[in-house]
Design a protein around this motif. Structure first.
Motif, mmCIF file in Angstrom:
data_model
loop_
_atom_site.group_PDB
_atom_site.id
_atom_site.type_symbol
_atom_site.label_atom_id
_atom_site.label_comp_id
_atom_site.label_asym_id
_atom_site.label_seq_id
_atom_site.Cartn_x
_atom_site.Cartn_y
_atom_site.Cartn_z
ATOM 1 N N SER A 1 0.685 -1.174 -0.007
ATOM 2 C CA SER A 1 -0.024 -0.136 -0.084
ATOM 3 C C SER A 1 0.795 1.173 0.130
ATOM 4 O O SER A 1 2.006 1.118 0.413
ATOM 5 C CB SER A 1 -0.771 -0.054 1.278
ATOM 6 N N PHE A 2 0.262 2.386 -0.426
ATOM 7 C CA PHE A 2 0.852 3.713 -0.192
ATOM 8 C C PHE A 2 0.598 4.100 1.086
ATOM 9 O O PHE A 2 -0.292 4.776 1.489
ATOM 10 C CB PHE A 2 0.320 4.704 -1.234
ATOM 11 N N ASP A 3 1.517 3.715 2.092
ATOM 12 C CA ASP A 3 1.363 3.645 3.399
ATOM 13 C C ASP A 3 1.809 5.356 4.165
ATOM 14 O O ASP A 3 2.603 4.903 5.244
ATOM 15 C CB ASP A 3 2.004 2.407 4.192
ATOM 16 N N GLU A 4 1.255 6.228 3.812
ATOM 17 C CA GLU A 4 1.703 7.413 4.365
ATOM 18 C C GLU A 4 0.269 7.996 4.758
ATOM 19 O O GLU A 4 -0.791 7.884 3.651
ATOM 20 C CB GLU A 4 2.323 8.357 3.461
ATOM 21 N N PRO A 5 -0.015 9.058 5.646
ATOM 22 C CA PRO A 5 -1.267 9.353 5.913
ATOM 23 C C PRO A 5 -1.628 10.274 4.637
ATOM 24 O O PRO A 5 -3.025 10.551 4.757
ATOM 25 C CB PRO A 5 -0.840 10.420 7.320
ATOM 26 N N GLY A 6 -0.806 10.772 4.007
ATOM 27 C CA GLY A 6 -1.510 11.902 2.921
ATOM 28 C C GLY A 6 -2.110 11.136 1.929
ATOM 29 O O GLY A 6 -2.966 11.740 1.117
ATOM 30 N N TYR A 7 -1.839 9.689 1.448
ATOM 31 C CA TYR A 7 -2.765 9.101 0.483
ATOM 32 C C TYR A 7 -3.764 8.615 0.990
ATOM 33 O O TYR A 7 -4.073 7.431 1.220
ATOM 34 C CB TYR A 7 -1.734 8.192 -0.068
ATOM 35 N N LYS A 8 -5.073 9.300 0.861
ATOM 36 C CA LYS A 8 -6.322 8.996 1.288
ATOM 37 C C LYS A 8 -7.134 8.197 0.107
ATOM 38 O O LYS A 8 -6.562 9.057 -0.970
ATOM 39 C CB LYS A 8 -7.024 10.100 1.916
ATOM 40 N N ALA A 9 -7.677 7.221 0.353
ATOM 41 C CA ALA A 9 -8.484 6.505 -0.749
ATOM 42 C C ALA A 9 -9.555 5.789 -0.072
ATOM 43 O O ALA A 9 -9.490 5.469 0.967
ATOM 44 C CB ALA A 9 -7.479 5.727 -1.834
ATOM 45 N N PRO A 10 -10.607 5.511 -0.882
ATOM 46 C CA PRO A 10 -11.737 4.795 -0.325
ATOM 47 C C PRO A 10 -11.240 3.286 -0.303
ATOM 48 O O PRO A 10 -10.472 2.738 -1.491
ATOM 49 C CB PRO A 10 -12.775 5.066 -1.348
ATOM 50 N N PHE A 11 -11.736 2.464 0.509
ATOM 51 C CA PHE A 11 -11.397 1.081 0.482
ATOM 52 C C PHE A 11 -12.673 0.058 0.216
ATOM 53 O O PHE A 11 -13.610 0.545 1.045
ATOM 54 C CB PHE A 11 -10.716 0.683 1.826
ATOM 55 N N VAL A 12 -12.607 -0.752 -0.545
ATOM 56 C CA VAL A 12 -13.669 -1.895 -0.716
ATOM 57 C C VAL A 12 -13.134 -2.938 -0.285
ATOM 58 O O VAL A 12 -12.034 -3.764 -0.978
ATOM 59 C CB VAL A 12 -14.126 -2.138 -2.106
ATOM 60 N N ILE A 13 -13.574 -3.507 0.722
ATOM 61 C CA ILE A 13 -12.675 -4.507 1.467
ATOM 62 C C ILE A 13 -13.652 -5.917 1.560
ATOM 63 O O ILE A 13 -14.941 -5.899 1.685
ATOM 64 C CB ILE A 13 -12.299 -4.178 3.096
ATOM 65 N N THR A 14 -13.046 -6.917 1.432
ATOM 66 C CA THR A 14 -13.738 -8.243 1.355
ATOM 67 C C THR A 14 -12.973 -9.223 2.122
ATOM 68 O O THR A 14 -11.681 -9.391 1.922
ATOM 69 C CB THR A 14 -13.988 -8.791 -0.112
ATOM 70 N N LEU A 15 -13.569 -9.900 3.224
ATOM 71 C CA LEU A 15 -12.820 -10.913 4.203
ATOM 72 C C LEU A 15 -13.428 -12.338 3.788
ATOM 73 O O LEU A 15 -14.579 -12.596 3.871
ATOM 74 C CB LEU A 15 -13.100 -10.451 5.465
ATOM 75 N N GLY A 16 -12.589 -13.368 3.649
ATOM 76 C CA GLY A 16 -12.881 -14.586 3.623
ATOM 77 C C GLY A 16 -12.407 -15.203 5.081
ATOM 78 O O GLY A 16 -11.604 -15.239 5.529
ATOM 79 N N TYR A 17 -13.536 -16.153 5.394
ATOM 80 C CA TYR A 17 -13.430 -16.765 6.833
ATOM 81 C C TYR A 17 -14.314 -17.790 6.860
ATOM 82 O O TYR A 17 -15.311 -17.761 6.379
ATOM 83 C CB TYR A 17 -13.329 -15.836 7.841
ATOM 84 N N HIS A 18 -14.255 -18.807 7.832
ATOM 85 C CA HIS A 18 -15.012 -19.754 8.162
ATOM 86 C C HIS A 18 -16.199 -19.089 8.858
ATOM 87 O O HIS A 18 -16.163 -18.130 9.606
ATOM 88 C CB HIS A 18 -14.311 -20.788 9.233
ATOM 89 N N LYS A 19 -17.406 -19.748 8.459
ATOM 90 C CA LYS A 19 -18.780 -19.134 8.557
ATOM 91 C C LYS A 19 -19.034 -19.008 10.259
ATOM 92 O O LYS A 19 -20.103 -18.442 10.617
ATOM 93 C CB LYS A 19 -19.686 -19.778 7.853
ATOM 94 N N LYS A 20 -18.173 -19.702 10.967
ATOM 95 C CA LYS A 20 -18.830 -19.874 12.347
ATOM 96 C C LYS A 20 -18.100 -18.418 12.921
ATOM 97 O O LYS A 20 -18.300 -18.242 14.130
ATOM 98 C CB LYS A 20 -17.975 -20.961 13.068
ATOM 99 N N TYR A 21 -17.347 -17.760 12.161
ATOM 100 C CA TYR A 21 -16.889 -16.346 12.719
ATOM 101 C C TYR A 21 -17.531 -15.425 12.234
ATOM 102 O O TYR A 21 -18.388 -15.466 11.355
ATOM 103 C CB TYR A 21 -15.520 -16.266 12.412
ATOM 104 N N THR A 22 -17.347 -14.072 12.943
ATOM 105 C CA THR A 22 -17.853 -12.811 12.251
ATOM 106 C C THR A 22 -16.738 -12.050 11.915
ATOM 107 O O THR A 22 -15.565 -12.045 12.616
ATOM 108 C CB THR A 22 -18.321 -12.057 13.510
ATOM 109 N N GLY A 23 -16.830 -11.385 10.862
ATOM 110 C CA GLY A 23 -15.828 -10.673 10.166
ATOM 111 C C GLY A 23 -16.549 -9.125 10.323
ATOM 112 O O GLY A 23 -17.558 -8.643 10.011
ATOM 113 N N LEU A 24 -15.514 -8.400 10.699
ATOM 114 C CA LEU A 24 -15.823 -6.979 11.010
ATOM 115 C C LEU A 24 -14.679 -6.004 10.241
ATOM 116 O O LEU A 24 -13.585 -6.474 10.082
ATOM 117 C CB LEU A 24 -15.822 -6.528 12.451
#
Ligand code: BES
Ligand code: ZN
Length: 934
Positions: free
Chosen positions: A179-202
């Motif tokens: 990533s462009f890991d500096e505070p000045g580089y703001k951008a929108p994020f579309v995040i998708t998490l994959g995990y076992h269905k017994k868990y909660t993803g946040l």
């Protein structure tokens, strides 16, 4: 299966090398990213598998939409400890005509700054937009940074449960995805998490949709809504099996508070408090919260106190969970303060972000200051604003009196310098100068300035000059500031210079004037102050014995600096005659110290030691105590005067002056208790404390009848000192409480010790008790379900005076499977180091095991520094100072990243040495004389 897939990745990387993708050292060595490119949006997918603790890994891919602002032949971004599968890397142009697939000729890394550079086949052209796709994987680490694992034991099933969580600030998003890991580089994020269905993803945003995983059985993909533009350090996600307590905001915004199931009943308080604070901020800032949901998460393993990730706030358990049976009032207030702090960041930090870490204080100082307003608004009965303001000031008076301190706003290049900046200067000095502005500008100008600042820079980045501009405009408009003054000139003197001034007030009692001069207050008296040139713009509020108007904090005059920044003397007219005192800095509204001529001190001593003492504002009583003890310490006043001021405490029944006194007496105590004259100091302390101890009914459980809540804190504090000095019945009563607890059939459920004196009762009982008493408490530690109680116990366990017990405690502190989590280990170490017996053991343990300790902490934020700080307080002999100095200079490798803490520890040790050599006998004589006279 993971072993297998890793093998495949490894092969692919090798294959790719075979195809000609060469990875080398990057030649780009500036600490900031090149500015030719700007990320516009991130699509991030992460798969987390929590089945096999032996091999926890995550894999993912990130698609970054990048705009080219200049022509460039490479893409440089951050990546750290990630395995990137370069066979899957693609670069495409996605805007304009003749969209073409680009490609990558070679890659390069710069390990110092964690850069990963992709050299492209064709030049990226200014004005075009590109899409970069990267596939990566890494260990779900144990280091409490980046994307990491945490665990807890579920008491019902008696099983270990694993969860995952992120901590990215300041520079660890790069550990979880390129990533462009500096505070000045703001951008929108579309995040998708994959995990076992017994868990909660946040994650930061609400869920958009959930799909089943294409190949892994029982796995799902959860896609979250697209976020608002934000900095990488605010991205967060977690896969967990927590339960939650729902609440909401009036506009329907979902608000949830999460914890492991067996602790979810401790979420009630934060679930109620959080939404209340948000509503207060919306009204205070005149700006609505732009979020669709907020989750707050209590994590069993969490290095810092809390983190303000946008829409997904994370906390260590003590900072979010409240138990009416186990948490003290102090715990509750600290927790409220932390929640209020992180919620304040949703505006200051998340909505408007600093351009670069130089201006970290813009968010940390603000969140600290605004939190005190929020807590005060919701719990006025605590009177916590006064206490918080004073505590912040007392802290910075100490830290910022060191030559080795630094300005609020400072240049930053290395990640280690960023982490160093999360300190008292950014937080507490930042907060104190904001309070100063609030008090000299008044409500209207301050609020409207902030509102326009937030509006102008929403979803963008700002620096301190932007804030100054908004406030100057508002202040000129409302008339709060004369047109020939501007906020920048005034405030730069506070944020760009290290330290704070001491103002010397010399009155002319016949002319009825006073001459004021300023110089930097330095604790280290080896440094000459005469040739220094610092100058601060100081708002001067003051009042007189006849007027006694401490409520007016607006400046009656200013201490100004010349065009060239030089100090100017100031003369104040129309002061009273020789029978009346003056006091400067009403309610300690600005961070400076005051020294008066001897007549004025005499007048103050007279009023303080009379029935009239309460006519001086309670914060100013605390100020006078702190000032005189500092001035005596550095030799600008003598201890006879200081002792005469302090004596008035026998009348004092308010928290703040006592807090100021104990903060200072604590330091004297640590030195004097190791000398042959301690008996005098002991008698002196007993004399001071006894009237108040009796007034508050000693250690007896009278808490429910105390109306004024800050008296609860006072009682907690006084009882603690009373037992240390064996005042009245404190020790036997404490031991009796403990005995009762020990004889309970089920001590983990039923604890007869009053909550607000538990730390004292435990410590006293461990100090005077047996091996069995220690074992009993250690067992309670392991069994307790409440983090606040655990922390209280951890500190008390260090109170033992048995060398072998302390040695065993030190050793088990750094072995996580014994039960102390890494984040809490420093508390255990400090607990041992701060006692008389433990100090030498802790110091030796630290010196003998430095390499091990340094590896244990792995350069985590705020980890080694508290250890170093706890080793400074009891060194006051030149030989010990030199020994420590040699030790640190021979151990620079292991102490990397703690350079600032070391410099400050050494300087503090030196000031102790100076005090012992210069003041010790004078101080002892002063208290002896007092004891004789009394
Ligand atoms: N932004 C910080 C968290 C942080 C601290 C990140 C240090 C990286 C390094 C957060 O808002 C914060 O300030 N947390 C404080 C608690 C606060 C109430 C003083 C903390 O963790 O100590
Ligand atoms: Zn903060």
């Amino acid at each position: 299966m993971f072993g297998e897939s890793r093998m495949r990745w490894f092969l692919l990387v090798v294959v790719s090398l075979g195809l000609g993708l060469v990875t080398g050292e990057s030649s780009y060595n500036h600490y900031r990213l090149p500015t030719a490119l700007r990320p516009q949006k991130y699509y991030l997918r992460i798969l987390t598998q929590l089945e096999n603790p032996e091999d926890f890994r995550f894999s993912g891919n990130v698609k970054i939409i990048i705009a080219a602002l200049q022509n460039t032949k490479n893409i440089t971004l951050h990546s750290k400890d990630l395995t990137i599968d370069e066979t899957q890397t693609t670069v495409r142009q996605i805007s304009g005509e003749g969209k073409t697939n680009n490609c990558v000729t070679s890659t390069a890394v710069n390990p110092t700054h964690n850069f990963y550079t992709l050299n492209t086949c064709q030049e990226l052209l200014a004005g075009h937009v590109y899409e970069l796709n990267l596939h990566f994987s890494a260990e779900l680490n144990r280091q409490l940074e980046g994307y990491y694992r945490s665990s807890y034991v579920d008491p019902v099933a008696n099983e270990t449960r694993w969860i995952s969580i992120t901590q990215f600030e300041p520079a660890s998003a790069r550990l979880a995805f390129p990533s462009f890991d500096e505070p000045g580089y703001k951008a929108p994020f579309v995040i998708t998490l994959g995990y076992h269905k017994k868990y909660t993803g946040l994650s930061n945003m609400p869920v958009k949709e959930t799909k089943t995983h294409e190949s892994l059985p029982d796995y799902i993909w959860t896609e979250f809504q697209e976020s608002l533009p934000m900095s990488t350090y605010l991205v967060a996600f977690s896969v967990n099996d927590f339960s939650h307590k729902p609440s909401s905001l009036p506009n329907g915004t979902l608000f949830r508070t999460w914890a492991r199931s067996s602790a979810v009943d401790q979420c009630d308080y934060a679930a109620e408090f959080g939404p209340q604070v948000i509503q207060y901020y919306e009204q205070l800032f005149g700006t609505k919260l732009p979020l669709a949901k907020i989750d707050q998460l209590a994590l069993p393993d969490f290095n810092i106190g809390a983190m303000e990730n946008w829409g997904l706030l994370t906390f260590r358990e003590t900072a979010l969970l409240f138990s009416p049976e186990f948490s003290s009032l102090k715990d509750k207030q600290e927790l409220s303060n932390i929640v209020a702090h992180e919620l304040a960041h949703q505006w200051f930090g998340n909505l408007v972000t600093m351009k670069w870490w130089t201006d970290l204080w813009l968010k940390e100082g603000f969140a600290t200051y605004v939190a005190t307003l929020g807590v005060e608004y919701i719990h006025p009965e605590w009177r916590s604003k006064q206490l918080e303001s004073l505590s912040n000031l007392l802290n910075i008076f100490r830290k910022d009196s060191l030559e080795t301190s630094h300005p609020i706003s400072r240049p930053i290049e290395m990640v280690s310098q960023i982490t160093e900046s999360f300190d008292e200067i950014s937080y507490e000095k930042g907060s104190s100068v904001l309070r100063m502005m609030h008090l000299f500008l008044g409500e209207e100008a301050f609020r409207s300035g902030l509102k326009s600042y937030l509006e102008r820079f929403a979803y963008r980045n700002a620096e301190q000059d932007d804030l100054w501009e908004s406030l100057t405009q508002a202040a000129h408009k409302t008339g709060a500031l004369a047109k020939n003054f501007d906020i920048k000139t005034i405030m730069d003197s506070w944020t760009l210079q290290t330290g704070y001034p001491v103002i010397t007030v010399t009155r002319d009692y016949t002319e009825r004037t006073a001459k004021l001069s300023q110089e930097r207050y330095l604790l280290n008296t080896d440094i000459s102050r005469v040739h220094r040139r610092e100058c601060w713009w100081v708002p001067l509020s003051y009042t007189t014995q006849a007027e006694k108007d401490f409520n007016n904090t607006a400046p009656k005059a200013w201490m100004e600096c010349s065009q060239t920044g030089d100090r100017l003397e100031k003369t104040i007219q129309d002061l009273p005659g020789p029978d009346q005192w003056v006091i400067f800095n009403n309610q300690l509204s600005s961070p400076y110290k005051v020294n008066y001529d001897s007549q004025n001190w005499k007048l103050l001593i007279k009023t303080l030691n009379s029935e009239e003492f309460q006519t001086i504002h309670v914060i100013n009583r605390a100020q006078i105590i702190d000032d005189i003890l500092y001035l005596a310490w550095t030799g600008e006043q003598n201890y006879d005067i200081a002792v005469q001021v302090i004596n008035y405490l026998q009348r004092e029944q308010e928290l703040l002056p006592w807090k100021a006194a104990f903060d200072n007496l604590k330091l004297l105590n640590r030195i004097v208790r190791q000398t042959p004259n301690f008996e005098f100091f002991k008698s002196y302390m007993k004399k001071l404390i006894t009237p108040l101890y009796e007034h508050l009914n000693g250690i007896n459980d009278t808490f429910s009848s105390i109306e004024q809540q800050d008296q609860v804190l006072l009682k907690t504090m006084v009882v603690n000192w009373a037992c240390q000095y064996q005042v009245a019945d404190c020790v036997p009563q404490a031991l009796a409480y403990y005995r009762n607890w020990r004889s309970e059939a089920n001590p983990d459920e039923k604890n007869p010790v009053p909550i607000n004196v538990r730390s004292t009762v435990y410590c006293t009982s461990i100090k005077h008790g047996s091996d069995e008493d220690w074992e009993f408490l250690w067992t309670r530690y392991k069994k307790s379900n409440v983090a606040a109680e655990k922390l209280t116990i951890l500190t008390a366990l260090g109170c033992s005076r048995e060398v072998w017990v302390l040695q065993r405690y030190l050793e088990l502190t750094f072995v996580p499977k014994e039960g102390i989590r890494k984040q809490d280990s420093k508390r255990a170490f400090q607990a041992v180091a701060q006692t008389e017996v433990g100090f030498l053991l802790a110091k030796k343990y630290f010196m003998d095991n430095l390499d091990f300790i340094s590896k244990f902490y792995h350069q985590l934020v705020r980890s080694m520094d508290p250890l170093l700080e706890s080793l400074q307080l009891q060194v006051f002999i030149r030989k010990d100072y030199n020994e420590f100095k040699d030790f640190v200079s021979n151990s620079q490798g292991s102490l990397k990243g703690s350079e600032k803490a070391i410099r400050q520890s050494l300087e503090t040790m030196l000031t102790n040495v100076q005090w012992k050599e210069r003041n010790y006998y004078q101080f002892i004589r002063a208290i002896q004389q007092y004891l004789k006279a009394a």
